[in-house]
Design a protein around this motif. Structure first.
Motif, mmCIF file in Angstrom:
data_model
loop_
_atom_site.group_PDB
_atom_site.id
_atom_site.type_symbol
_atom_site.label_atom_id
_atom_site.label_comp_id
_atom_site.label_asym_id
_atom_site.label_seq_id
_atom_site.Cartn_x
_atom_site.Cartn_y
_atom_site.Cartn_z
ATOM 1 N N GLN A 179 0.947 -0.846 0.054
ATOM 2 C CA GLN A 179 0.100 0.128 0.102
ATOM 3 C C GLN A 179 0.682 1.563 -0.052
ATOM 4 N N ARG A 180 1.942 0.731 0.535
ATOM 5 C CA ARG A 180 2.808 2.705 1.127
ATOM 6 C C ARG A 180 3.611 2.900 -0.375
ATOM 7 N N GLU A 181 4.215 1.663 -1.019
ATOM 8 C CA GLU A 181 4.691 1.617 -2.307
ATOM 9 C C GLU A 181 3.899 2.397 -3.372
ATOM 10 N N GLU A 182 2.080 1.894 -3.341
ATOM 11 C CA GLU A 182 1.441 2.023 -4.497
ATOM 12 C C GLU A 182 1.220 3.346 -4.855
ATOM 13 N N THR A 183 0.996 4.411 -3.404
ATOM 14 C CA THR A 183 0.193 5.152 -2.726
ATOM 15 C C THR A 183 1.696 6.617 -2.594
ATOM 16 N N GLU A 184 2.319 6.211 -1.761
ATOM 17 C CA GLU A 184 3.574 7.167 -1.014
ATOM 18 C C GLU A 184 4.564 6.864 -1.799
ATOM 19 N N ARG A 185 5.529 7.895 -2.885
ATOM 20 C CA ARG A 185 6.168 7.222 -3.038
ATOM 21 C C ARG A 185 7.390 8.463 -2.288
ATOM 22 N N ARG A 186 6.958 9.425 -2.172
ATOM 23 C CA ARG A 186 7.977 10.272 -1.466
ATOM 24 C C ARG A 186 8.373 9.890 -0.339
ATOM 25 N N ARG A 187 7.210 8.357 0.176
ATOM 26 C CA ARG A 187 8.150 8.102 1.706
ATOM 27 C C ARG A 187 9.480 6.555 1.038
ATOM 28 N N ARG A 188 9.853 5.619 -0.170
ATOM 29 C CA ARG A 188 10.145 5.083 -0.444
ATOM 30 C C ARG A 188 10.797 5.096 0.761
ATOM 31 N N GLU A 189 11.910 6.358 0.672
ATOM 32 C CA GLU A 189 13.176 6.032 1.859
ATOM 33 C C GLU A 189 12.606 5.452 3.186
ATOM 34 N N ALA A 190 11.770 6.549 3.689
ATOM 35 C CA ALA A 190 11.342 6.250 4.972
ATOM 36 C C ALA A 190 10.770 4.905 5.349
ATOM 37 N N GLN A 191 9.921 4.895 4.703
ATOM 38 C CA GLN A 191 9.703 3.074 4.291
ATOM 39 C C GLN A 191 10.870 1.632 4.728
ATOM 40 N N ALA A 192 12.118 2.273 3.350
ATOM 41 C CA ALA A 192 12.934 1.629 3.659
ATOM 42 C C ALA A 192 13.544 1.367 4.582
ATOM 43 N N ARG A 193 14.030 2.778 5.573
ATOM 44 C CA ARG A 193 14.511 2.086 6.572
ATOM 45 C C ARG A 193 13.463 1.209 7.614
ATOM 46 N N TYR A 194 12.528 1.456 7.778
ATOM 47 C CA TYR A 194 11.489 0.562 8.197
ATOM 48 C C TYR A 194 11.080 -0.458 8.267
ATOM 49 N N GLU A 195 11.467 -0.455 6.995
ATOM 50 C CA GLU A 195 12.106 -2.383 6.832
ATOM 51 C C GLU A 195 12.406 -2.670 7.884
ATOM 52 N N ARG A 196 14.031 -1.762 6.879
ATOM 53 C CA ARG A 196 15.180 -2.723 7.738
ATOM 54 C C ARG A 196 14.966 -3.070 9.581
ATOM 55 N N GLU A 197 14.840 -2.358 10.058
ATOM 56 C CA GLU A 197 14.324 -2.019 11.309
ATOM 57 C C GLU A 197 13.291 -3.020 11.761
ATOM 58 N N LEU A 198 12.595 -3.213 10.593
ATOM 59 C CA LEU A 198 11.454 -4.140 10.997
ATOM 60 C C LEU A 198 12.210 -5.527 10.930
ATOM 61 N N ALA A 199 12.579 -5.779 9.589
ATOM 62 C CA ALA A 199 13.418 -6.410 9.859
ATOM 63 C C ALA A 199 14.129 -7.711 10.045
ATOM 64 N N GLU A 200 15.133 -6.139 10.991
ATOM 65 C CA GLU A 200 15.754 -6.959 12.240
ATOM 66 C C GLU A 200 15.600 -6.440 13.845
ATOM 67 N N MET A 201 14.222 -6.265 13.922
ATOM 68 C CA MET A 201 13.159 -6.212 15.026
ATOM 69 C C MET A 201 12.949 -8.245 14.952
ATOM 70 N N ARG A 202 12.319 -8.373 13.538
ATOM 71 C CA ARG A 202 11.858 -9.844 13.896
ATOM 72 C C ARG A 202 13.300 -11.165 13.451
ATOM 73 N N GLU A 203 14.250 -10.830 13.721
ATOM 74 C CA GLU A 203 15.219 -11.905 13.061
ATOM 75 C C GLU A 203 15.488 -11.346 15.270
ATOM 76 N N ARG A 204 14.971 -10.502 15.528
ATOM 77 C CA ARG A 204 15.801 -10.503 16.907
ATOM 78 C C ARG A 204 15.364 -11.237 17.389
ATOM 79 N N GLU A 205 13.599 -10.777 17.017
ATOM 80 C CA GLU A 205 12.341 -11.899 18.167
ATOM 81 C C GLU A 205 13.119 -12.951 17.682
ATOM 82 N N ARG A 206 12.966 -14.035 16.592
ATOM 83 C CA ARG A 206 12.917 -14.916 15.889
ATOM 84 C C ARG A 206 14.965 -16.046 16.699
#
Length: 423
Positions: free
Chosen positions: A321-348
């Motif tokens: 949804q973010r990729e389709e509607t909000e291009r200007r926030r891709r950089e923030a979204q990428a940073r958020y995805e990295r943090e979330l991936a790290e969080m999931r890795e820590r959780e796993r």
């Protein structure tokens, strides 16, 4: 006696003795309680019971009623565990005993094996250093000739096989004549004592021993071995007598003795069969417990995986949804995805560590259960309770982690919906 004074120091006194010795009657008389009593040798006291506080000479008093080691419904080991559990929990709460009362029926024709076993186990439970706080109370004087009672009392006090060793170390002997005055005089004597820590309390709490390592259990096992030895000697004696009688008596008498021998053997076989059935029952319960633990572990893992899949699906949907509607926030979204991936890795990683710990703990419990299940069923039940508590704690932590991730996702969606753009 009278009203319980506020803030007065409490004197706790344990009352012990054989089944039917009059423990509950003594406690009811002096404390005004209504504990169950019995005129027969069938036990009415199956658990440790504590009276409501009452007052003697401005001192608040609690009496503790205990079942005898010859209880009709429980084994000596079960009775010892009941008493040990109560004494241990009391000691951990900072409560020590001001005194102990051991009640003996003076009306008994002799101090038999059961009474001796009770008193010897009682001494090992108390410890030799605490015998000054012990009072031996003889009761049921109304059912015996006074001269005969005095003779028995003198024998109990002077015979090394009975109470003399304890009396030599500071134990006192009192008569209880079924009157409130005599009962109160016993309580008043004990109130002058300083509280003591019993040997079994030191062993279980201070020395952190297992109950099987205590002197009281050693005494019970010694008595059991002695009883087995007596039974073995008696069996051998009966066997020799049977062999001698077979040569001397007529054929009919010989057949009768052989029938008696067969009956005894059948009784031994029955006892052995019951023992084997009990062992099989314990093994079956152990297998059922292990199976329940395995099923609960599988359910816990499945729940974790399901939560992870649901979380990943939500994250993927949010990403699309973010990729389709909000291009200007891709950089923030990428940073958020990295943090979330790290969080999931820590959780796993945390989940893997917990699973490894759970596996190691389960293997340890299984090994301990294998070694100990034939000796102490109650340890197995205690370990099972701790394991369930640990699994419940893991589930609680997992739920809290999932709820925290949900809150972070919700917070992120709210921030994104609020139009906060990162150039």
């Amino acid at each position: 006696m009278g009203r319980v004074p506020e803030g007065s120091e409490t004197a706790t006194i344990a009352v012990m003795g054989a089944t039917g010795s009059g423990k509950s009657s003594f406690i009811n008389l002096v404390s005004g309680s209504s504990l169950r009593t019995s005129d027969s040798l069938h036990s009415c006291t199956e658990e440790v019971a504590v009276t409501e506080p009452f007052v003697v000479d401005s001192r608040k008093v609690l009496l503790v009623d205990t079942p005898g080691f010859d209880d009709t419904n429980k084994s000596d080991s079960d009775i010892l565990k009941l008493i040990a559990d109560f004494l241990t929990s009391s000691y951990k709460e900072g409560q020590t005993l001001t005194g102990l009362i051991f009640i003996h029926r003076i009306s008994d024709h002799r101090m038999g094996g059961i009474s001796l076993k009770n008193f010897r186990t009682f001494r090992k439970l108390c410890g030799e250093q605490t015998l000054r706080n012990v009072v031996i109370v003889t009761n049921m004087w109304s059912g015996i000739d006074p001269h005969l009672g005095e003779e028995r009392e003198r024998e109990l006090a002077t015979n090394d096989a009975f109470f003399k060793p304890a009396l030599d170390k500071g134990t006192k002997m009192f008569r209880h004549t079924d009157s409130l005055e005599s009962a109160l005089s016993i309580i008043r004597y004990i109130l002058d004592n300083r509280p003591v820590v019993l040997q079994i309390q030191k062993e279980l709490v201070d020395e952190k021993k297992d109950i099987s390592q205590t002197a009281a259990v050693d005494e019970l096992e010694r008595q059991l071995q002695a009883a087995k030895e007596v039974q073995r000697i008696e069996t051998e004696r009966l066997k020799r007598e049977l062999e001698e009688a077979e040569r001397a008596r007529e054929e009919e008498a010989r057949r009768q003795r052989e029938a008696e021998a067969r009956r005894r053997q059948e009784e031994l076989d029955r006892i052995e069969a019951e023992r084997k059935r009990a062992e099989e029952q314990r093994a079956r319960e152990q297998r059922e417990w292990e199976e329940r633990m395995r099923v609960e572990e599988q359910e816990r893992k499945a729940a974790i995986e399901r939560q992870q899949r649901e979380l990943e699906a939500k994250i993927a949907e949010e990403r699309r949804q973010r990729e389709e509607t909000e291009r200007r926030r891709r950089e923030a979204q990428a940073r958020y995805e990295r943090e979330l991936a790290e969080m999931r890795e820590r959780e796993r990683e945390a989940a893997r560590r917990r699973e490894a710990e759970a596996e190691a703990e389960r293997q340890r419990i299984q090994e301990e259960a294998r070694r100990e299940r034939e000796r102490r069923q109650w340890e197995y039940e205690d370990r099972m309770a701790r394991e369930r508590a640990r699994i419940e704690e893991e589930r609680r932590i997992q739920r809290e982690n999932a709820e925290r991730l949900e809150r972070e996702l919700e917070w992120q969606r709210q921030n994104e919906g609020g139009g906060c753009f990162i150039q």
